[in-house]
Motif scaffolding. Sequence first.
Motif: not given
Lengths: 189, 189
Positions: B66-80
């Motif tokens: 979803s657009l909401a998910e897309f814009f909410t994505l946190d790209l700068s997270t350390a590998p989980q």
Amino acid sequence: MSKILNTMSIDVGARLRSVRTTLGLSQRELARRAGVTNGLISLIEQNRVSPSVSSLNKVLDGVPMSLAEFFTLDLSTAPQAFFGAEDLVELGNPEVSLRLVAAQRPGRQLTMLHERYAAGAATREEMLAHRGEEAGMVIRGRIELTVGGATRVLGPGEAYYFASQVPHRFRNVGREACEIISACTPPTF
Amino acid sequence: MSKILNTMSIDVGARLRSVRTTLGLSQRELARRAGVTNGLISLIEQNRVSPSVSSLNKVLDGVPMSLAEFFTLDLSTAPQAFFGAEDLVELGNPEVSLRLVAAQRPGRQLTMLHERYAAGAATREEMLAHRGEEAGMVIRGRIELTVGGATRVLGPGEAYYFASQVPHRFRNVGREACEIISACTPPTF
DNA sequence: CGTTCTTGTCCAAGATCCTAAACACCATGA
DNA sequence: TCATGGTGTTTAGGATCTTGGACAAGAACG
């Protein structure tokens, strides 16, 4: 040949209109803040066009609101009666913080703000466009308030009340932050 | 005259590229699923254009996201390293649920899925494009698996392992839902 | 070595967005 | 009543997005 775009999973137009009217802004006022034309706001709200992401981002900058917040907004919530500190929507900047109560409430008739002026901070002196009235009470610190030709410094427990169309200016002349609870009607934010 | 759009607060191109590569999709494959052209994906990812919301929505439908998910994505997270059930990203549909482990991990080399087939549900029989291998184990229910010319029904504790390029098909012929834990490499989702 | 597949990028042309300006409507006030 | 200032909408045309196709580079295979 007026056309309406296919219904998408997310109704961008309704979302934007909801955000704008909730904040009591006209299409022109939002357009001015965002640096776009009022026509564009109109077309987007009618779903006559699907704005580019960059345009929508510009429009939301005028609110201000992020794309993530915009698409995450839940339009179908029942009117909320209680608001924690984290529920207030920040409308100002680090110097002059304006935290709005019930920002998402559709058809809101009243604007209540938790205002916080950093030491030395001030609002621009300007004539507000609407015809309502404003009132507030200082809860911490001291603030210099100019209304028309008159100036006075207010401290905790002291209050103000004036017509919005009179030019007015807030200035924190003290060393500590100043907090105010204010209300005005009709809503300008 | 090649131009690059002004940097926005949100880097749509980087976001889309991250989502796409993380899922192991080519621009053409994503374009096919989304019903747009590969050129558009390329231009968006390079920030040469700012897509309309409706285009971006179409593209994300191919993920799906979803657009909401897309814009909410946190790209700068350390590998989980750990993933709760709610962290798994749903890729399938109500009939055939595919829940992906570590969907956001950049450069992921392995695809692990929690698959759930409703009673009567089946995958389309198709030749997958990549050259990897797949393995899985049934943890609940029973599933009929056809690989090449061979068909077998597997139950809890039983497993499979085959090369992805062999045509294969899953079909739940039982009355209850069937759950499978599967892995394949390289990632196709 | 070619052939064939994939990949991402690039380029006109057509479709759509966005702007600037005008329009219609309503409220206020001289 | 006419002027003024506000609202949202519409429209023509320039700007931008989107397509369909071509292009170059790389990998697999004979």
